[in-house]
Scaffold this active site. Structure first.
Site, PDB file in Angstrom:
ATOM      1  N   GLY A   1     -10.451 -38.359 -22.786  1.00  0.00           N
ATOM      2  CA  GLY A   1     -11.697 -37.913 -23.393  1.00  0.00           C
ATOM      3  C   GLY A   1     -12.431 -36.935 -22.493  1.00  0.00           C
ATOM      4  O   GLY A   1     -12.090 -36.774 -21.320  1.00  0.00           O
TER       5      GLY A   1
ATOM      6  N   GLY B   1     -15.958 -34.958 -20.692  1.00  0.00           N
ATOM      7  CA  GLY B   1     -17.226 -35.281 -20.056  1.00  0.00           C
ATOM      8  C   GLY B   1     -17.078 -35.862 -18.663  1.00  0.00           C
ATOM      9  O   GLY B   1     -15.982 -36.003 -18.119  1.00  0.00           O
TER      10      GLY B   1
ATOM     11  N   CYS C   1      -6.134 -40.972 -18.425  1.00  0.00           N
ATOM     12  CA  CYS C   1      -7.085 -39.879 -18.232  1.00  0.00           C
ATOM     13  C   CYS C   1      -8.513 -40.418 -18.049  1.00  0.00           C
ATOM     14  O   CYS C   1      -8.832 -40.978 -17.012  1.00  0.00           O
ATOM     15  CB  CYS C   1      -6.978 -38.885 -19.394  1.00  0.00           C
ATOM     16  SG  CYS C   1      -7.659 -37.259 -19.014  1.00  0.00           S
ATOM     17  N   PHE C   2      -9.375 -40.264 -19.024  1.00  0.00           N
ATOM     18  CA  PHE C   2     -10.729 -40.810 -18.923  1.00  0.00           C
ATOM     19  C   PHE C   2     -10.669 -42.317 -18.698  1.00  0.00           C
ATOM     20  O   PHE C   2     -11.472 -42.884 -17.953  1.00  0.00           O
ATOM     21  CB  PHE C   2     -11.506 -40.483 -20.201  1.00  0.00           C
ATOM     22  CG  PHE C   2     -13.000 -40.422 -20.019  1.00  0.00           C
ATOM     23  CD1 PHE C   2     -13.588 -39.400 -19.287  1.00  0.00           C
ATOM     24  CD2 PHE C   2     -13.835 -41.357 -20.594  1.00  0.00           C
ATOM     25  CE1 PHE C   2     -14.968 -39.330 -19.124  1.00  0.00           C
ATOM     26  CE2 PHE C   2     -15.211 -41.303 -20.449  1.00  0.00           C
ATOM     27  CZ  PHE C   2     -15.789 -40.290 -19.712  1.00  0.00           C
TER      28      PHE C   2
ATOM     29  N   GLN D   1     -10.229 -43.027 -15.065  1.00  0.00           N
ATOM     30  CA  GLN D   1     -11.474 -42.882 -14.328  1.00  0.00           C
ATOM     31  C   GLN D   1     -12.407 -44.061 -14.579  1.00  0.00           C
ATOM     32  O   GLN D   1     -13.118 -44.512 -13.666  1.00  0.00           O
ATOM     33  CB  GLN D   1     -12.135 -41.562 -14.716  1.00  0.00           C
ATOM     34  CG  GLN D   1     -11.300 -40.347 -14.329  1.00  0.00           C
ATOM     35  CD  GLN D   1     -11.661 -39.099 -15.121  1.00  0.00           C
ATOM     36  OE1 GLN D   1     -12.627 -39.083 -15.889  1.00  0.00           O
ATOM     37  NE2 GLN D   1     -10.867 -38.047 -14.964  1.00  0.00           N
TER      38      GLN D   1
ATOM     39  N   ASN E   1      -5.018 -32.993 -18.519  1.00  0.00           N
ATOM     40  CA  ASN E   1      -6.217 -32.263 -18.920  1.00  0.00           C
ATOM     41  C   ASN E   1      -7.425 -33.009 -18.365  1.00  0.00           C
ATOM     42  O   ASN E   1      -8.026 -33.837 -19.041  1.00  0.00           O
ATOM     43  CB  ASN E   1      -6.306 -32.159 -20.445  1.00  0.00           C
ATOM     44  CG  ASN E   1      -7.585 -31.483 -20.898  1.00  0.00           C
ATOM     45  OD1 ASN E   1      -8.324 -30.920 -20.095  1.00  0.00           O
ATOM     46  ND2 ASN E   1      -7.858 -31.541 -22.183  1.00  0.00           N
TER      47      ASN E   1
ATOM     48  N   GLY F   1     -10.869 -32.663 -15.337  1.00  0.00           N
ATOM     49  CA  GLY F   1     -11.609 -31.942 -14.317  1.00  0.00           C
ATOM     50  C   GLY F   1     -12.280 -32.854 -13.320  1.00  0.00           C
ATOM     51  O   GLY F   1     -12.942 -32.386 -12.394  1.00  0.00           O
ATOM     52  N   PHE F   2     -12.139 -34.187 -13.520  1.00  0.00           N
ATOM     53  CA  PHE F   2     -12.698 -35.181 -12.614  1.00  0.00           C
ATOM     54  C   PHE F   2     -11.579 -36.086 -12.129  1.00  0.00           C
ATOM     55  O   PHE F   2     -10.514 -36.169 -12.754  1.00  0.00           O
ATOM     56  CB  PHE F   2     -13.775 -36.015 -13.317  1.00  0.00           C
ATOM     57  CG  PHE F   2     -14.998 -35.234 -13.707  1.00  0.00           C
ATOM     58  CD1 PHE F   2     -16.118 -35.201 -12.874  1.00  0.00           C
ATOM     59  CD2 PHE F   2     -15.047 -34.533 -14.907  1.00  0.00           C
ATOM     60  CE1 PHE F   2     -17.249 -34.478 -13.232  1.00  0.00           C
ATOM     61  CE2 PHE F   2     -16.180 -33.811 -15.276  1.00  0.00           C
ATOM     62  CZ  PHE F   2     -17.275 -33.785 -14.428  1.00  0.00           C
TER      63      PHE F   2
ATOM     64  N   HIS G   1      -1.359 -37.634 -19.570  1.00  0.00           N
ATOM     65  CA  HIS G   1      -1.158 -37.986 -20.976  1.00  0.00           C
ATOM     66  C   HIS G   1       0.322 -38.266 -21.233  1.00  0.00           C
ATOM     67  O   HIS G   1       1.128 -37.338 -21.278  1.00  0.00           O
ATOM     68  CB  HIS G   1      -1.609 -36.842 -21.887  1.00  0.00           C
ATOM     69  CG  HIS G   1      -3.058 -36.500 -21.780  1.00  0.00           C
ATOM     70  ND1 HIS G   1      -3.713 -35.726 -22.720  1.00  0.00           N
ATOM     71  CD2 HIS G   1      -4.005 -36.810 -20.855  1.00  0.00           C
ATOM     72  CE1 HIS G   1      -4.982 -35.586 -22.370  1.00  0.00           C
ATOM     73  NE2 HIS G   1      -5.178 -36.227 -21.233  1.00  0.00           N
TER      74      HIS G   1
ATOM     75  N   GLU H   1       1.833 -39.286 -23.959  1.00  0.00           N
ATOM     76  CA  GLU H   1       2.296 -39.272 -25.344  1.00  0.00           C
ATOM     77  C   GLU H   1       3.129 -38.039 -25.691  1.00  0.00           C
ATOM     78  O   GLU H   1       3.678 -37.930 -26.776  1.00  0.00           O
ATOM     79  CB  GLU H   1       1.110 -39.388 -26.308  1.00  0.00           C
ATOM     80  CG  GLU H   1       0.346 -38.097 -26.570  1.00  0.00           C
ATOM     81  CD  GLU H   1      -0.327 -37.529 -25.345  1.00  0.00           C
ATOM     82  OE1 GLU H   1      -0.269 -36.306 -25.142  1.00  0.00           O
ATOM     83  OE2 GLU H   1      -0.903 -38.308 -24.568  1.00  0.00           O
TER      84      GLU H   1
END
Length: 412
Positions: free
Chosen positions: A245, A247, A273-274, A277, A315, A317-318, A366, A368
Protein backbone atom coordinates in the site's frame (compact mmCIF):
# COMPACT_ATOMS: atom_id res chain seq x y z
CA UNK A 1 -5.49 16.69 -10.38
CA UNK A 2 -7.50 18.39 -13.12
CA UNK A 3 -7.85 17.20 -16.69
CA UNK A 4 -10.06 17.39 -19.73
CA UNK A 5 -11.13 14.82 -22.30
CA UNK A 6 -8.91 15.89 -25.18
CA UNK A 7 -8.24 13.14 -27.72
CA UNK A 8 -4.85 11.38 -27.61
CA UNK A 9 -3.85 12.57 -31.07
CA UNK A 10 -4.45 16.20 -30.17
CA UNK A 11 -2.74 15.80 -26.80
CA UNK A 12 0.43 14.46 -28.43
CA UNK A 13 1.04 17.83 -30.08
CA UNK A 14 0.29 19.83 -26.92
CA UNK A 15 3.34 21.16 -25.03
CA UNK A 16 3.88 19.79 -21.54
CA UNK A 17 6.43 20.42 -18.83
CA UNK A 18 7.73 18.38 -15.88
CA UNK A 19 8.83 20.56 -12.96
CA UNK A 20 10.77 19.23 -9.97
CA UNK A 21 10.72 20.94 -6.59
CA UNK A 22 14.43 21.81 -6.81
CA UNK A 23 13.72 23.87 -9.95
CA UNK A 24 14.84 21.33 -12.60
CA UNK A 25 12.53 21.50 -15.62
CA UNK A 26 12.01 19.03 -18.50
CA UNK A 27 9.93 19.98 -21.54
CA UNK A 28 8.03 17.55 -23.72
CA UNK A 29 4.57 16.84 -25.11
CA UNK A 30 1.33 15.88 -23.45
CA UNK A 31 0.53 12.20 -22.99
CA UNK A 32 -2.92 11.11 -21.90
CA UNK A 33 -5.13 13.79 -20.38
CA UNK A 34 -4.09 17.44 -20.32
CA UNK A 35 -4.05 19.54 -17.17
CA UNK A 36 -2.05 19.40 -13.94
CA UNK A 37 -0.74 16.44 -11.94
CA UNK A 38 1.09 16.85 -8.62
CA UNK A 39 2.87 14.20 -6.58
CA UNK A 40 6.19 12.60 -5.71
CA UNK A 41 8.42 11.88 -8.72
CA UNK A 42 9.76 8.30 -8.64
CA UNK A 43 11.24 5.95 -11.23
CA UNK A 44 10.28 2.35 -12.02
CA UNK A 45 12.88 0.11 -13.65
CA UNK A 46 10.68 -2.66 -15.07
CA UNK A 47 11.14 -3.37 -18.77
CA UNK A 48 7.61 -4.80 -19.01
CA UNK A 49 4.35 -4.59 -17.09
CA UNK A 50 3.47 -0.93 -17.44
CA UNK A 51 -0.25 -1.64 -17.01
CA UNK A 52 0.33 -3.51 -13.76
CA UNK A 53 2.54 -0.64 -12.64
CA UNK A 54 0.07 2.17 -13.18
CA UNK A 55 -2.81 0.20 -11.60
CA UNK A 56 -0.81 -0.70 -8.47
CA UNK A 57 -2.41 1.25 -5.58
CA UNK A 58 1.03 1.64 -3.98
CA UNK A 59 1.75 4.32 -6.61
CA UNK A 60 -1.02 6.62 -5.33
CA UNK A 61 0.04 10.28 -5.34
CA UNK A 62 3.22 9.52 -7.32
CA UNK A 63 4.43 10.65 -10.75
CA UNK A 64 6.02 7.55 -12.24
CA UNK A 65 9.01 7.79 -14.57
CA UNK A 66 9.38 4.66 -16.71
CA UNK A 67 13.05 3.91 -17.32
CA UNK A 68 12.15 1.58 -20.20
CA UNK A 69 12.19 3.89 -23.24
CA UNK A 70 9.26 2.52 -25.24
CA UNK A 71 5.90 2.44 -23.45
CA UNK A 72 2.43 1.49 -24.67
CA UNK A 73 3.35 -0.86 -27.51
CA UNK A 74 1.12 -3.72 -26.27
CA UNK A 75 -1.84 -1.52 -25.34
CA UNK A 76 -4.01 -2.31 -22.32
CA UNK A 77 -6.67 -4.86 -21.44
CA UNK A 78 -9.04 -5.52 -18.56
CA UNK A 79 -7.27 -8.70 -17.39
CA UNK A 80 -3.88 -7.13 -16.60
CA UNK A 81 -5.18 -4.33 -14.37
CA UNK A 82 -4.12 -4.91 -10.75
CA UNK A 83 -6.96 -2.86 -9.25
CA UNK A 84 -10.16 -1.06 -10.16
CA UNK A 85 -8.43 1.99 -11.65
CA UNK A 86 -5.13 3.69 -12.51
CA UNK A 87 -3.54 5.01 -9.32
CA UNK A 88 -0.45 6.90 -10.52
CA UNK A 89 -0.94 10.63 -10.13
CA UNK A 90 0.95 11.28 -13.38
CA UNK A 91 2.93 9.36 -15.99
CA UNK A 92 6.32 10.19 -17.53
CA UNK A 93 7.65 8.32 -20.59
CA UNK A 94 10.24 8.88 -23.29
CA UNK A 95 8.82 7.22 -26.43
CA UNK A 96 5.07 6.62 -26.33
CA UNK A 97 3.92 3.99 -28.83
CA UNK A 98 2.12 5.49 -31.80
CA UNK A 99 0.03 2.35 -32.20
CA UNK A 100 -0.69 -0.62 -29.92
CA UNK A 101 0.02 -4.03 -31.45
CA UNK A 102 -0.78 -7.14 -29.44
CA UNK A 103 -3.44 -9.85 -29.72
CA UNK A 104 -4.57 -9.15 -26.15
CA UNK A 105 -4.80 -5.39 -26.59
CA UNK A 106 -8.26 -3.88 -26.17
CA UNK A 107 -7.31 -0.23 -26.50
CA UNK A 108 -4.26 2.05 -26.45
CA UNK A 109 -2.57 3.18 -23.26
CA UNK A 110 -3.02 6.87 -24.05
CA UNK A 111 -6.77 6.34 -24.56
CA UNK A 112 -6.94 4.71 -21.13
CA UNK A 113 -5.00 7.59 -19.58
CA UNK A 114 -7.38 10.11 -21.14
CA UNK A 115 -10.49 8.22 -20.01
CA UNK A 116 -9.24 8.06 -16.43
CA UNK A 117 -8.00 11.65 -16.38
CA UNK A 118 -4.33 10.79 -15.86
CA UNK A 119 -2.02 13.63 -16.92
CA UNK A 120 1.24 12.51 -18.50
CA UNK A 121 4.22 13.74 -20.47
CA UNK A 122 6.17 12.12 -23.31
CA UNK A 123 9.27 13.00 -25.28
CA UNK A 124 11.43 13.79 -22.25
CA UNK A 125 14.83 12.33 -21.37
CA UNK A 126 13.76 9.76 -18.77
CA UNK A 127 17.37 8.65 -18.29
CA UNK A 128 18.36 12.18 -17.27
CA UNK A 129 15.33 12.42 -14.96
CA UNK A 130 16.20 9.10 -13.33
CA UNK A 131 19.84 10.09 -12.82
CA UNK A 132 18.72 13.39 -11.29
CA UNK A 133 16.40 11.62 -8.84
CA UNK A 134 19.12 9.10 -7.92
CA UNK A 135 21.59 11.89 -7.20
CA UNK A 136 19.22 14.31 -5.48
CA UNK A 137 16.53 11.90 -4.06
CA UNK A 138 12.88 11.55 -4.93
CA UNK A 139 11.03 14.82 -4.63
CA UNK A 140 7.75 16.56 -5.22
CA UNK A 141 7.01 17.37 -8.83
CA UNK A 142 4.30 18.48 -11.21
CA UNK A 143 3.29 17.75 -14.80
CA UNK A 144 1.65 20.70 -16.51
CA UNK A 145 0.11 20.64 -19.99
CA UNK A 146 -2.37 22.71 -21.96
CA UNK A 147 -3.21 26.04 -20.37
CA UNK A 148 -1.51 25.00 -17.13
CA UNK A 149 1.85 24.88 -18.90
CA UNK A 150 1.59 28.56 -19.80
CA UNK A 151 2.53 29.78 -16.32
CA UNK A 152 6.02 31.09 -15.62
CA UNK A 153 8.69 28.72 -14.39
CA UNK A 154 8.60 30.33 -10.95
CA UNK A 155 4.83 29.94 -10.74
CA UNK A 156 5.10 26.27 -11.67
CA UNK A 157 7.83 25.61 -9.09
CA UNK A 158 5.79 27.43 -6.44
CA UNK A 159 2.80 25.22 -7.28
CA UNK A 160 4.95 22.12 -6.76
CA UNK A 161 6.36 23.44 -3.48
CA UNK A 162 2.82 24.04 -2.21
CA UNK A 163 1.87 20.38 -2.74
CA UNK A 164 1.87 17.75 0.02
CA UNK A 165 5.05 15.72 0.63
CA UNK A 166 4.94 11.92 0.90
CA UNK A 167 6.31 11.99 4.45
CA UNK A 168 3.36 12.06 6.83
CA UNK A 169 0.86 11.02 4.15
CA UNK A 170 -1.85 8.57 5.19
CA UNK A 171 -3.06 6.98 1.96
CA UNK A 172 -3.99 3.35 2.62
CA UNK A 173 -7.56 4.25 3.57
CA UNK A 174 -7.90 6.20 0.31
CA UNK A 175 -7.04 3.24 -1.93
CA UNK A 176 -8.65 0.44 0.11
CA UNK A 177 -12.03 -1.12 -0.59
CA UNK A 178 -15.05 0.21 1.29
CA UNK A 179 -16.75 -3.17 1.67
CA UNK A 180 -15.34 -6.60 2.48
CA UNK A 181 -15.42 -9.35 -0.14
CA UNK A 182 -14.32 -12.97 -0.40
CA UNK A 183 -12.14 -14.73 -2.97
CA UNK A 184 -13.03 -18.44 -3.15
CA UNK A 185 -10.52 -21.17 -4.06
CA UNK A 186 -13.12 -22.93 -6.21
CA UNK A 187 -13.19 -19.93 -8.55
CA UNK A 188 -9.46 -20.33 -9.24
CA UNK A 189 -9.09 -24.00 -10.00
CA UNK A 190 -9.01 -25.47 -6.50
CA UNK A 191 -10.99 -28.70 -6.09
CA UNK A 192 -12.41 -29.69 -2.75
CA UNK A 193 -12.90 -27.80 0.49
CA UNK A 194 -10.64 -24.82 1.30
CA UNK A 195 -7.53 -25.74 3.30
CA UNK A 196 -7.47 -22.53 5.29
CA UNK A 197 -9.22 -19.18 5.61
CA UNK A 198 -7.42 -15.86 6.07
CA UNK A 199 -8.31 -12.24 6.74
CA UNK A 200 -6.47 -10.03 4.25
CA UNK A 201 -6.30 -6.35 5.23
CA UNK A 202 -6.47 -4.28 2.04
CA UNK A 203 -4.00 -1.42 2.37
CA UNK A 204 -3.67 -1.22 -1.41
CA UNK A 205 -3.86 -4.89 -2.32
CA UNK A 206 -3.15 -6.01 -5.89
CA UNK A 207 -5.71 -8.22 -7.61
CA UNK A 208 -3.36 -11.18 -8.06
CA UNK A 209 -2.42 -11.49 -4.38
CA UNK A 210 -5.67 -13.09 -3.12
CA UNK A 211 -5.77 -15.14 -6.33
CA UNK A 212 -2.36 -16.64 -5.50
CA UNK A 213 -3.77 -17.71 -2.14
CA UNK A 214 -6.99 -19.04 -3.68
CA UNK A 215 -5.03 -21.13 -6.19
CA UNK A 216 -3.48 -22.90 -3.19
CA UNK A 217 -6.81 -23.64 -1.53
CA UNK A 218 -7.01 -20.63 0.80
CA UNK A 219 -10.28 -18.72 1.18
CA UNK A 220 -9.46 -15.01 1.36
CA UNK A 221 -11.70 -12.54 3.20
CA UNK A 222 -10.50 -9.13 1.99
CA UNK A 223 -11.23 -6.48 4.63
CA UNK A 224 -10.95 -2.67 4.41
CA UNK A 225 -7.93 -0.82 5.81
CA UNK A 226 -10.17 0.37 8.66
CA UNK A 227 -10.87 -3.21 9.84
CA UNK A 228 -10.84 -3.83 13.60
CA UNK A 229 -9.88 -6.94 15.57
CA UNK A 230 -13.60 -7.70 15.86
CA UNK A 231 -13.90 -7.57 12.06
CA UNK A 232 -10.98 -9.98 11.77
CA UNK A 233 -12.38 -12.41 14.35
CA UNK A 234 -15.79 -12.29 12.64
CA UNK A 235 -14.43 -14.24 9.65
CA UNK A 236 -12.79 -16.83 11.96
CA UNK A 237 -9.45 -16.82 10.12
CA UNK A 238 -6.58 -19.28 10.40
CA UNK A 239 -4.19 -16.41 9.66
CA UNK A 240 -3.98 -12.69 8.93
CA UNK A 241 -2.37 -11.03 5.93
CA UNK A 242 -1.55 -7.33 5.39
CA UNK A 243 -0.94 -6.12 1.87
CA UNK A 244 1.19 -3.60 0.05
CA UNK A 245 0.00 0.00 0.00
CA UNK A 246 0.98 3.67 -0.35
CA UNK A 247 1.95 6.35 2.11
CA UNK A 248 4.15 6.76 5.16
CA UNK A 249 4.10 3.76 7.53
CA UNK A 250 4.64 6.17 10.42
CA UNK A 251 0.98 7.20 9.96
CA UNK A 252 -0.42 3.64 10.18
CA UNK A 253 -1.07 3.63 13.93
CA UNK A 254 -4.46 1.90 13.67
CA UNK A 255 -3.03 -0.93 11.56
CA UNK A 256 -0.06 -1.29 13.91
CA UNK A 257 -2.41 -1.57 16.90
CA UNK A 258 -4.53 -4.13 15.05
CA UNK A 259 -1.47 -6.21 14.24
CA UNK A 260 -0.27 -6.13 17.84
CA UNK A 261 -3.63 -7.56 18.87
CA UNK A 262 -3.29 -10.24 16.18
CA UNK A 263 0.20 -11.14 17.39
CA UNK A 264 -0.98 -11.22 21.01
CA UNK A 265 -3.67 -13.68 19.93
CA UNK A 266 -0.95 -15.88 18.34
CA UNK A 267 -2.69 -15.80 14.96
CA UNK A 268 -0.24 -16.57 12.13
CA UNK A 269 0.71 -13.40 10.22
CA UNK A 270 2.17 -12.70 6.78
CA UNK A 271 2.78 -9.18 5.45
CA UNK A 272 4.18 -7.80 2.22
CA UNK A 273 5.55 -4.32 1.50
CA UNK A 274 3.45 -1.98 3.67
CA UNK A 275 2.57 -5.07 5.71
CA UNK A 276 6.29 -5.63 6.32
CA UNK A 277 6.70 -2.08 7.59
CA UNK A 278 3.67 -2.48 9.85
CA UNK A 279 5.14 -5.67 11.32
CA UNK A 280 8.38 -3.78 11.93
CA UNK A 281 6.51 -1.04 13.76
CA UNK A 282 4.37 -3.54 15.69
CA UNK A 283 7.56 -5.18 16.94
CA UNK A 284 8.82 -1.77 18.06
CA UNK A 285 11.24 -0.89 15.26
CA UNK A 286 11.20 2.42 13.41
CA UNK A 287 10.83 3.17 9.71
CA UNK A 288 12.57 5.71 7.50
CA UNK A 289 12.33 7.14 4.00
CA UNK A 290 14.73 5.83 1.37
CA UNK A 291 16.65 8.23 -0.83
CA UNK A 292 14.96 7.06 -4.03
CA UNK A 293 13.28 3.77 -3.13
CA UNK A 294 13.02 0.43 -4.90
CA UNK A 295 10.56 0.24 -7.79
CA UNK A 296 10.63 -2.32 -10.56
CA UNK A 297 10.56 -6.06 -11.27
CA UNK A 298 14.32 -6.67 -11.22
CA UNK A 299 15.38 -6.07 -7.61
CA UNK A 300 17.85 -8.69 -6.21
CA UNK A 301 17.18 -9.97 -2.68
CA UNK A 302 18.99 -12.56 -0.55
CA UNK A 303 16.82 -14.98 1.42
CA UNK A 304 19.09 -15.55 4.40
CA UNK A 305 17.20 -18.63 5.54
CA UNK A 306 17.93 -20.52 2.32
CA UNK A 307 20.94 -18.64 0.91
CA UNK A 308 19.12 -18.16 -2.38
CA UNK A 309 19.03 -14.94 -4.38
CA UNK A 310 15.63 -13.90 -5.72
CA UNK A 311 14.84 -11.37 -8.41
CA UNK A 312 11.83 -9.56 -7.00
CA UNK A 313 9.11 -7.07 -7.83
CA UNK A 314 9.21 -4.05 -5.52
CA UNK A 315 7.50 -0.72 -5.02
CA UNK A 316 8.42 1.07 -1.80
CA UNK A 317 9.94 4.33 -0.66
CA UNK A 318 10.14 3.53 3.06
CA UNK A 319 11.96 0.77 4.94
CA UNK A 320 12.21 -0.86 8.38
CA UNK A 321 15.11 0.17 10.61
CA UNK A 322 16.14 -3.13 12.24
CA UNK A 323 19.51 -4.77 13.08
CA UNK A 324 20.78 -6.71 10.06
CA UNK A 325 22.87 -9.37 11.80
CA UNK A 326 21.52 -12.23 13.89
CA UNK A 327 18.48 -12.62 16.08
CA UNK A 328 17.58 -9.70 18.31
CA UNK A 329 15.01 -9.07 21.01
CA UNK A 330 12.08 -7.09 19.65
CA UNK A 331 11.76 -3.67 21.31
CA UNK A 332 8.20 -4.76 22.15
CA UNK A 333 9.59 -7.53 24.36
CA UNK A 334 6.44 -9.62 24.60
CA UNK A 335 6.88 -10.63 20.95
CA UNK A 336 10.24 -12.27 21.58
CA UNK A 337 13.10 -12.57 19.13
CA UNK A 338 13.15 -11.46 15.51
CA UNK A 339 15.68 -11.62 12.70
CA UNK A 340 16.10 -9.93 9.32
CA UNK A 341 15.31 -12.80 6.94
CA UNK A 342 15.82 -11.01 3.62
CA UNK A 343 18.15 -8.19 2.57
CA UNK A 344 18.56 -6.13 -0.61
CA UNK A 345 21.75 -6.93 -2.48
CA UNK A 346 21.84 -3.41 -3.91
CA UNK A 347 21.90 -1.39 -0.69
CA UNK A 348 21.43 -3.74 2.33
CA UNK A 349 17.91 -2.48 3.02
CA UNK A 350 15.78 -4.76 5.22
CA UNK A 351 13.63 -6.85 2.85
CA UNK A 352 12.05 -9.26 5.31
CA UNK A 353 11.43 -10.04 8.98
CA UNK A 354 10.99 -13.43 10.66
CA UNK A 355 9.75 -13.83 14.21
CA UNK A 356 11.30 -16.70 16.15
CA UNK A 357 8.87 -16.90 19.08
CA UNK A 358 5.53 -16.06 17.46
CA UNK A 359 4.05 -17.21 14.10
CA UNK A 360 4.77 -14.12 12.00
CA UNK A 361 6.94 -13.11 9.04
CA UNK A 362 6.95 -10.55 6.26
CA UNK A 363 8.79 -9.39 3.15
CA UNK A 364 9.23 -5.94 1.64
CA UNK A 365 8.58 -7.02 -1.94
CA UNK A 366 5.62 -8.33 -3.99
CA UNK A 367 5.61 -12.13 -4.45
CA UNK A 368 2.46 -12.34 -6.57
CA UNK A 369 4.45 -11.80 -9.83
CA UNK A 370 2.08 -9.29 -11.43
CA UNK A 371 3.97 -8.10 -13.19
CA UNK A 372 7.27 -9.62 -12.25
CA UNK A 373 9.33 -12.78 -11.71
CA UNK A 374 8.04 -15.90 -9.95
CA UNK A 375 11.08 -16.39 -7.70
CA UNK A 376 9.18 -15.50 -4.52
CA UNK A 377 6.02 -17.59 -5.06
CA UNK A 378 7.18 -19.95 -2.31
CA UNK A 379 6.22 -17.34 0.29
CA UNK A 380 2.53 -18.17 -0.14
CA UNK A 381 3.38 -21.83 0.57
CA UNK A 382 5.49 -20.78 3.56
CA UNK A 383 2.50 -18.99 5.08
CA UNK A 384 0.29 -22.04 4.48
CA UNK A 385 2.89 -24.19 6.25
CA UNK A 386 2.97 -21.71 9.14
CA UNK A 387 -0.82 -21.88 9.50
CA UNK A 388 -0.70 -25.70 9.35
CA UNK A 389 2.05 -25.89 11.97
CA UNK A 390 0.18 -23.49 14.24
CA UNK A 391 -3.07 -25.42 13.89
CA UNK A 392 -1.31 -28.74 14.59
CA UNK A 393 0.39 -27.27 17.64
CA UNK A 394 -2.94 -25.95 18.92
CA UNK A 395 -4.54 -29.36 18.35
CA UNK A 396 -1.76 -31.13 20.28
CA UNK A 397 -2.08 -28.63 23.12
CA UNK A 398 -5.85 -29.12 23.21
CA UNK A 399 -5.46 -32.94 23.17
CA UNK A 400 -2.92 -32.78 25.97
CA UNK A 401 -5.20 -30.58 28.04
CA UNK A 402 -8.13 -32.92 27.43
CA UNK A 403 -6.06 -35.94 28.46
CA UNK A 404 -4.83 -34.15 31.57
CA UNK A 405 -8.37 -33.11 32.51
CA UNK A 406 -9.56 -36.70 32.04
CA UNK A 407 -6.86 -38.09 34.33
CA UNK A 408 -7.75 -35.49 36.94
CA UNK A 409 -11.40 -36.50 36.79
CA UNK A 410 -10.47 -40.22 37.06
CA UNK A 411 -8.47 -39.55 40.22
CA UNK A 412 -11.48 -37.82 41.74
Amino acid sequence: MTANDSAPAAAASTPAVLVLEDGRIFRGRSYGATGTALGEAVFATGMTGYQETITDPSYARQLVVQTAPHIGNTGVNKDDAESRRIWVAGYIVRDAARRASNWRSERSLDEELVDQGIVGIQGVDTRAITRHLREHKTMRAGIFSGEAAGATDKELVDTVLASAPMEGSRLAEEVSVDEAYTVEPADWGWEGEPRFSIAAIDLGIKRMTPIRFAERGVRVHVLPATATLEDVKAVNPDGVFMSNGPGDPATADSQVNLLRSVLDAKLPYFGICFGNQILGRALGFGTYKLRYGHRGINQPVMDRRTGKVEITSQNHGFAVDAPLEGATQAPEERFGRVEVSHVSLNDDVVEGLYCLDIPAFSVQYHPEAASGPHDAAYLFDRFIELMADTKNADTKTADTKTATDSKTEDKK
